[in-house]
Write a protein that holds these residues in place. Structure first.
Motif, PDB file in Angstrom:
ATOM      1  N   GLY A   1      38.788 -28.938 -52.740  1.00  0.00           N
ATOM      2  CA  GLY A   1      38.282 -29.649 -51.570  1.00  0.00           C
ATOM      3  C   GLY A   1      37.186 -28.916 -50.823  1.00  0.00           C
ATOM      4  O   GLY A   1      36.552 -29.488 -49.939  1.00  0.00           O
ATOM      5  N   SER A   2      36.930 -27.657 -51.152  1.00  0.00           N
ATOM      6  CA  SER A   2      35.835 -26.918 -50.513  1.00  0.00           C
ATOM      7  C   SER A   2      34.514 -27.351 -51.147  1.00  0.00           C
ATOM      8  O   SER A   2      34.488 -28.067 -52.158  1.00  0.00           O
ATOM      9  CB  SER A   2      36.041 -25.411 -50.668  1.00  0.00           C
ATOM     10  OG  SER A   2      35.972 -25.046 -52.037  1.00  0.00           O
ATOM     11  N   PHE A   3      33.414 -26.918 -50.548  1.00  0.00           N
ATOM     12  CA  PHE A   3      32.080 -27.296 -51.014  1.00  0.00           C
ATOM     13  C   PHE A   3      31.266 -26.040 -51.279  1.00  0.00           C
ATOM     14  O   PHE A   3      31.270 -25.112 -50.474  1.00  0.00           O
ATOM     15  CB  PHE A   3      31.370 -28.140 -49.947  1.00  0.00           C
ATOM     16  CG  PHE A   3      32.046 -29.450 -49.674  1.00  0.00           C
ATOM     17  CD1 PHE A   3      31.643 -30.597 -50.340  1.00  0.00           C
ATOM     18  CD2 PHE A   3      33.095 -29.536 -48.775  1.00  0.00           C
ATOM     19  CE1 PHE A   3      32.272 -31.812 -50.103  1.00  0.00           C
ATOM     20  CE2 PHE A   3      33.725 -30.744 -48.522  1.00  0.00           C
ATOM     21  CZ  PHE A   3      33.320 -31.880 -49.185  1.00  0.00           C
ATOM     22  N   THR A   4      30.573 -26.010 -52.409  1.00  0.00           N
ATOM     23  CA  THR A   4      29.688 -24.895 -52.737  1.00  0.00           C
ATOM     24  C   THR A   4      28.250 -25.371 -52.593  1.00  0.00           C
ATOM     25  O   THR A   4      27.875 -26.427 -53.093  1.00  0.00           O
ATOM     26  CB  THR A   4      29.925 -24.382 -54.169  1.00  0.00           C
ATOM     27  OG1 THR A   4      31.288 -23.971 -54.288  1.00  0.00           O
ATOM     28  CG2 THR A   4      29.018 -23.199 -54.477  1.00  0.00           C
ATOM     29  N   CYS A   5      27.465 -24.557 -51.901  1.00  0.00           N
ATOM     30  CA  CYS A   5      26.063 -24.841 -51.643  1.00  0.00           C
ATOM     31  C   CYS A   5      25.211 -24.085 -52.674  1.00  0.00           C
ATOM     32  O   CYS A   5      25.438 -22.897 -52.916  1.00  0.00           O
ATOM     33  CB  CYS A   5      25.757 -24.355 -50.228  1.00  0.00           C
ATOM     34  SG  CYS A   5      24.075 -24.580 -49.699  1.00  0.00           S
ATOM     35  N   TYR A   6      24.246 -24.780 -53.280  1.00  0.00           N
ATOM     36  CA  TYR A   6      23.341 -24.181 -54.271  1.00  0.00           C
ATOM     37  C   TYR A   6      21.901 -24.347 -53.795  1.00  0.00           C
ATOM     38  O   TYR A   6      21.535 -25.406 -53.281  1.00  0.00           O
ATOM     39  CB  TYR A   6      23.496 -24.877 -55.624  1.00  0.00           C
ATOM     40  CG  TYR A   6      24.847 -24.688 -56.253  1.00  0.00           C
ATOM     41  CD1 TYR A   6      25.066 -23.674 -57.170  1.00  0.00           C
ATOM     42  CD2 TYR A   6      25.902 -25.529 -55.926  1.00  0.00           C
ATOM     43  CE1 TYR A   6      26.315 -23.498 -57.755  1.00  0.00           C
ATOM     44  CE2 TYR A   6      27.156 -25.363 -56.506  1.00  0.00           C
ATOM     45  CZ  TYR A   6      27.354 -24.349 -57.411  1.00  0.00           C
ATOM     46  OH  TYR A   6      28.583 -24.178 -57.985  1.00  0.00           O
ATOM     47  N   ASP A   7      21.105 -23.305 -53.982  1.00  0.00           N
ATOM     48  CA  ASP A   7      19.701 -23.407 -53.588  1.00  0.00           C
ATOM     49  C   ASP A   7      18.914 -24.198 -54.627  1.00  0.00           C
ATOM     50  O   ASP A   7      19.470 -24.684 -55.610  1.00  0.00           O
ATOM     51  CB  ASP A   7      19.093 -22.019 -53.338  1.00  0.00           C
ATOM     52  CG  ASP A   7      18.973 -21.157 -54.592  1.00  0.00           C
ATOM     53  OD1 ASP A   7      19.131 -21.667 -55.721  1.00  0.00           O
ATOM     54  OD2 ASP A   7      18.715 -19.950 -54.433  1.00  0.00           O
ATOM     55  N   ARG A   8      17.609 -24.316 -54.426  1.00  0.00           N
ATOM     56  CA  ARG A   8      16.784 -25.133 -55.313  1.00  0.00           C
ATOM     57  C   ARG A   8      16.633 -24.532 -56.705  1.00  0.00           C
ATOM     58  O   ARG A   8      16.142 -25.183 -57.617  1.00  0.00           O
ATOM     59  CB  ARG A   8      15.422 -25.395 -54.690  1.00  0.00           C
ATOM     60  CG  ARG A   8      14.627 -24.153 -54.440  1.00  0.00           C
ATOM     61  CD  ARG A   8      13.300 -24.522 -53.801  1.00  0.00           C
ATOM     62  NE  ARG A   8      12.488 -23.338 -53.705  1.00  0.00           N
ATOM     63  CZ  ARG A   8      12.099 -22.793 -52.574  1.00  0.00           C
ATOM     64  NH1 ARG A   8      12.403 -23.373 -51.441  1.00  0.00           N
ATOM     65  NH2 ARG A   8      11.374 -21.706 -52.578  1.00  0.00           N
ATOM     66  N   MET A   9      17.077 -23.284 -56.891  1.00  0.00           N
ATOM     67  CA  MET A   9      17.075 -22.646 -58.206  1.00  0.00           C
ATOM     68  C   MET A   9      18.477 -22.667 -58.835  1.00  0.00           C
ATOM     69  O   MET A   9      18.732 -21.967 -59.805  1.00  0.00           O
ATOM     70  CB  MET A   9      16.574 -21.203 -58.081  1.00  0.00           C
ATOM     71  CG  MET A   9      15.163 -21.095 -57.519  1.00  0.00           C
ATOM     72  SD  MET A   9      13.918 -21.944 -58.513  1.00  0.00           S
ATOM     73  CE  MET A   9      13.899 -20.919 -59.943  1.00  0.00           C
ATOM     74  N   SER A  10      19.380 -23.448 -58.243  1.00  0.00           N
ATOM     75  CA  SER A  10      20.769 -23.609 -58.704  1.00  0.00           C
ATOM     76  C   SER A  10      21.594 -22.335 -58.593  1.00  0.00           C
ATOM     77  O   SER A  10      22.561 -22.148 -59.322  1.00  0.00           O
ATOM     78  CB  SER A  10      20.817 -24.135 -60.146  1.00  0.00           C
ATOM     79  OG  SER A  10      20.220 -25.409 -60.207  1.00  0.00           O
ATOM     80  N   ARG A  11      21.230 -21.470 -57.653  1.00  0.00           N
ATOM     81  CA  ARG A  11      22.011 -20.257 -57.391  1.00  0.00           C
ATOM     82  C   ARG A  11      23.027 -20.588 -56.298  1.00  0.00           C
ATOM     83  O   ARG A  11      22.649 -21.124 -55.247  1.00  0.00           O
ATOM     84  CB  ARG A  11      21.112 -19.120 -56.934  1.00  0.00           C
ATOM     85  CG  ARG A  11      20.136 -18.661 -58.005  1.00  0.00           C
ATOM     86  CD  ARG A  11      19.219 -17.601 -57.463  1.00  0.00           C
ATOM     87  NE  ARG A  11      18.378 -18.193 -56.423  1.00  0.00           N
ATOM     88  CZ  ARG A  11      17.124 -17.876 -56.194  1.00  0.00           C
ATOM     89  NH1 ARG A  11      16.540 -16.941 -56.904  1.00  0.00           N
ATOM     90  NH2 ARG A  11      16.437 -18.460 -55.241  1.00  0.00           N
TER      91      ARG A  11
END
Length: 67
Positions: free
Chosen positions: A24-34
């Motif tokens: 249920g948590s959310f992972t944030c990825y930058d525009r380089m998919s990191r």
């Protein structure tokens, strides 16, 4: 798209994306998919993605959003 996958854009620029994890948590990825950490809510993840995007500039130089 999946109900648990969110893509961010600003003025036509790809910002990054947010993926909901099985717990249920959310992972944030930058525009380089990191990956850039987890958040407990979608609102927190969106805020983190915004902060990441708008802070992604060298001092005195505009980022891809022109800020």
């Amino acid at each position: 798209m999946e109900d648990s996958f969110f893509v961010g854009s600003f003025r036509g620029n790809f910002v990054g994306y947010i993926d909901q994890n099985s717990d249920g948590s959310f992972t944030c990825y930058d525009r380089m998919s990191r990956p850039h950490g987890e958040s407990g809510s979608l609102d927190e993840a969106i805020s983190s993605l915004n902060d990441l995007y708008f802070s992604d500039a060298s001092e005195g130089e505009p980022n891809v959003a022109g800020r």
